[in-house]
Design an enzyme around this catalytic site. Structure first.
Site, PDB file in Angstrom:
ATOM      1  CG  LEU A 154       4.795 -10.012  -4.746  1.00  0.00           C
ATOM      2  CD1 LEU A 154       5.671 -11.254  -4.822  1.00  0.00           C
ATOM      3  CD2 LEU A 154       4.413  -9.773  -3.289  1.00  0.00           C
ATOM      4  CE  LYS A 191      10.496   2.795 -20.264  1.00  0.00           C
ATOM      5  NZ  LYS A 191      11.197   4.072 -19.984  1.00  0.00           N
ATOM      6  CB  THR A 192       7.267  -1.678 -13.189  1.00  0.00           C
ATOM      7  OG1 THR A 192       7.800  -0.382 -12.923  1.00  0.00           O
ATOM      8  CG2 THR A 192       7.341  -2.517 -11.927  1.00  0.00           C
ATOM      9  CE1 TYR A 209      -1.065  -4.374 -11.651  1.00  0.00           C
ATOM     10  CE2 TYR A 209      -3.196  -5.288 -12.275  1.00  0.00           C
ATOM     11  CZ  TYR A 209      -2.117  -5.256 -11.413  1.00  0.00           C
ATOM     12  OH  TYR A 209      -2.065  -6.088 -10.318  1.00  0.00           O
ATOM     13  CB  THR A 236      -5.417  -9.686  -1.885  1.00  0.00           C
ATOM     14  OG1 THR A 236      -5.466 -10.804  -2.774  1.00  0.00           O
ATOM     15  CG2 THR A 236      -4.886 -10.139  -0.545  1.00  0.00           C
TER      16      THR A 236
HETATM   17  N1  NAD Z   1      -3.615  -6.560  -3.892  1.00  0.00           N
HETATM   18  C1  NAD Z   1      -4.253  -7.211  -4.812  1.00  0.00           C
HETATM   19  O1  NAD Z   1      -5.473  -7.367  -4.716  1.00  0.00           O
HETATM   20  C2  NAD Z   1      -3.531  -7.835  -5.992  1.00  0.00           C
HETATM   21  C3  NAD Z   1      -4.292  -8.527  -6.928  1.00  0.00           C
HETATM   22  C4  NAD Z   1      -3.645  -9.097  -8.018  1.00  0.00           C
HETATM   23  C5  NAD Z   1      -2.276  -9.005  -8.157  1.00  0.00           C
HETATM   24  N2  NAD Z   1      -1.560  -8.324  -7.225  1.00  0.00           N
HETATM   25  C6  NAD Z   1      -0.101  -8.228  -7.456  1.00  0.00           C
HETATM   26  O2  NAD Z   1       0.617  -8.434  -6.256  1.00  0.00           O
HETATM   27  C7  NAD Z   1       1.779  -7.611  -6.236  1.00  0.00           C
HETATM   28  C8  NAD Z   1       1.799  -6.789  -4.951  1.00  0.00           C
HETATM   29  O3  NAD Z   1       0.643  -5.954  -4.910  1.00  0.00           O
HETATM   30  P1  NAD Z   1       0.244  -5.082  -3.641  1.00  0.00           P
HETATM   31  O4  NAD Z   1      -1.235  -5.102  -3.553  1.00  0.00           O
HETATM   32  O5  NAD Z   1       1.057  -5.480  -2.493  1.00  0.00           O
HETATM   33  O6  NAD Z   1       0.641  -3.627  -4.157  1.00  0.00           O
HETATM   34  P2  NAD Z   1       1.678  -2.567  -3.568  1.00  0.00           P
HETATM   35  O7  NAD Z   1       1.605  -1.388  -4.482  1.00  0.00           O
HETATM   36  O8  NAD Z   1       1.462  -2.375  -2.127  1.00  0.00           O
HETATM   37  O9  NAD Z   1       3.061  -3.323  -3.760  1.00  0.00           O
HETATM   38  C9  NAD Z   1       3.877  -3.215  -4.903  1.00  0.00           C
HETATM   39  C10 NAD Z   1       5.299  -2.956  -4.442  1.00  0.00           C
HETATM   40  O10 NAD Z   1       6.146  -2.883  -5.585  1.00  0.00           O
HETATM   41  C11 NAD Z   1       6.997  -1.757  -5.455  1.00  0.00           C
HETATM   42  N3  NAD Z   1       7.370  -1.301  -6.813  1.00  0.00           N
HETATM   43  C12 NAD Z   1       6.579  -0.732  -7.746  1.00  0.00           C
HETATM   44  N4  NAD Z   1       7.300  -0.459  -8.853  1.00  0.00           N
HETATM   45  C13 NAD Z   1       8.560  -0.879  -8.595  1.00  0.00           C
HETATM   46  C14 NAD Z   1       9.773  -0.861  -9.333  1.00  0.00           C
HETATM   47  N5  NAD Z   1       9.817  -0.359 -10.582  1.00  0.00           N
HETATM   48  N6  NAD Z   1      10.898  -1.371  -8.766  1.00  0.00           N
HETATM   49  C15 NAD Z   1      10.865  -1.869  -7.494  1.00  0.00           C
HETATM   50  N7  NAD Z   1       9.749  -1.903  -6.739  1.00  0.00           N
HETATM   51  C16 NAD Z   1       8.610  -1.415  -7.296  1.00  0.00           C
HETATM   52  C17 NAD Z   1       6.173  -0.730  -4.713  1.00  0.00           C
HETATM   53  O11 NAD Z   1       6.942   0.281  -4.095  1.00  0.00           O
HETATM   54  C18 NAD Z   1       5.442  -1.610  -3.704  1.00  0.00           C
HETATM   55  O12 NAD Z   1       6.180  -1.784  -2.529  1.00  0.00           O
HETATM   56  C19 NAD Z   1       1.729  -6.744  -7.489  1.00  0.00           C
HETATM   57  O13 NAD Z   1       2.557  -7.328  -8.473  1.00  0.00           O
HETATM   58  C20 NAD Z   1       0.284  -6.833  -7.912  1.00  0.00           C
HETATM   59  O14 NAD Z   1       0.146  -6.699  -9.319  1.00  0.00           O
HETATM   60  C21 NAD Z   1      -2.155  -7.722  -6.152  1.00  0.00           C
END
Ligand code: NAD
Length: 314
Positions: free
Chosen positions: A73, A91-92, A145, A175
């Site tokens: 995630l 990169k992430t 992204y 979400t």
């Molecule tokens: N929330 C949504 O509506 C939604 C929709 C589609 C996809 N997503 C995907 O779900 C996942 C979680 O999203 P979220 O809404 O919880 O966002 P969020 O930003 O709260 O969570 C992302 C987490 O990843 C960590 N992170 C970021 N870069 C990092 C790195 N280089 N190394 C280690 N950790 C790293 C952040 O610190 C954070 O805790 C993401 O991959 C996002 O693309 C979320």
């Protein structure tokens, strides 16, 4: 008991997933660099012997043994954060996927990719089915992204085809829920926080663009079900709530639920903002026996409560 690694586990969705997996009795390693995540999100887990937090950036390889499952995630998810350092974001997504897939290969773990509805870009097919390839701008400010996530899906498929890694791909639609950041520009949290402060509610464009909003508990249920499907089913599978609302309707519901005195103000639409987004969840219904159960009004009530109690600072 399984050994499970959750990258991005200290974020909004990740912290709910870690909680669910711990409650099921699994050992969870939460890997996070705390860029958009927070220790407060996992505070309730930190003394649990089944839970381990590792401050680590997924751009770099991570080594451990004996893993059964990996949920990948790690990636900032809101435009404000993923555009803050666009190169870091891509990169992430890309190096993070390579490193987590490498770990899956070494440990023979099953690995699930948290992909996104942004894969579909500004879709010309509506609602979006998994077989639709999308309409994505490769050179715009959102591309770090969108294209990063598309490349991650490609990597998952290639590791599967070339190395027989057991993979699962889910495409998450919009979400919302507790532990969202109050200021990251995502529409539900934005509106709720603005309404609680009685400040203007900002609508980009006319507000007739539509979105479908999924409550986080429904998503977590779908993610766990997907991980537990037979190895042959790899997805991608959409996870979202198909009920569609205009942004204007959302703003009105939030004002009504909070009893706010906020006024609506209109600003120009940001670059590449999709006009419509709605998941087709036929595949998830069929393969996971899953569909959302929490409707918008109920979910909004919960997040209003959360921001009232924990995050809303006047
Ligand atoms: N929330 C949504 O509506 C939604 C929709 C589609 C996809 N997503 C995907 O779900 C996942 C979680 O999203 P979220 O809404 O919880 O966002 P969020 O930003 O709260 O969570 C992302 C987490 O990843 C960590 N992170 C970021 N870069 C990092 C790195 N280089 N190394 C280690 N950790 C790293 C952040 O610190 C954070 O805790 C993401 O991959 C996002 O693309 C979320």
């Amino acid at each position: 008991m399984k050994n499970i690694l959750v990258s991005g586990g200290a974020g909004f969705i990740g912290s709910h997933l870690c909680t669910r997996l711990i409650n099921e009795g699994h050992h969870v390693i939460c890997l996070d660099n705390l860029f958009t995540g927070a220790e407060a999100n996992i505070e309730h887990l930190k003394d649990n012997p089944l839970f381990e937090f590792v401050n680590h950036d997924v751009e770099f390889p991570y080594h451990t043994e004996d893993l059964d499952e990996i949920y990948n995630l790690a990636c900032p998810a809101s435009p404000i954060h993923y555009q803050y350092d666009a190169i870091k974001t891509i990169k992430t997504s890309v190096l993070g996927a390579i490193n987590m897939l490498g770990l899956a290969k070494k440990t023979n773990a099953k690995i699930l990719q948290a992909s996104t509805s942004e894969i579909y870009g500004d879709p010309v097919v509506h609602p979006q089915v998994e077989s639709y390839w999308g309409n994505v701008n490769p050179i715009g400010p959102r591309s770090c992204y969108d294209e990063g996530k598309r490349c991650a899906e490609t990597l998952f498929m290639d590791y599967h085809r070339q190395n027989n890694i057991r993979i699962k791909i889910i495409r998450i639609f919009n979400t919302y829920g507790s532990r969202m950041l109050p200021n990251d520009g995502r529409v539900v949290s934005n509106f709720v926080v603005q309404a609680l402060k009685n400040s203007d509610i900002t609508i980009y464009g006319t507000g007739d663009q539509t979105r479908s909003f999924q409550y986080v508990d429904d998503l977590i249920e779908g993610m766990v079900r997907m991980m537990n499907t037979e190895d042959e089913f790899i997805g991608p599978v959409n996870l979202g709530n198909p009920n569609e609302f205009s942004i204007l309707e959302l703003a009105e519901k939030v004002i009504q639920l909070t009893g706010s005195k906020s006024k609506l103000v209109f600003k120009p639409l940001p670059h590449d903002d999709p006009k419509q987004r709605q998941p087709d969840i036929t595949l998830a219904k069929e393969k996971l026996n899953w569909q959302p159960t929490i409707e918008l009004e109920d979910g909004l009530r919960r997040i209003v409560e959360y921001f009232r109690e924990y995050r809303y600072i006047d």
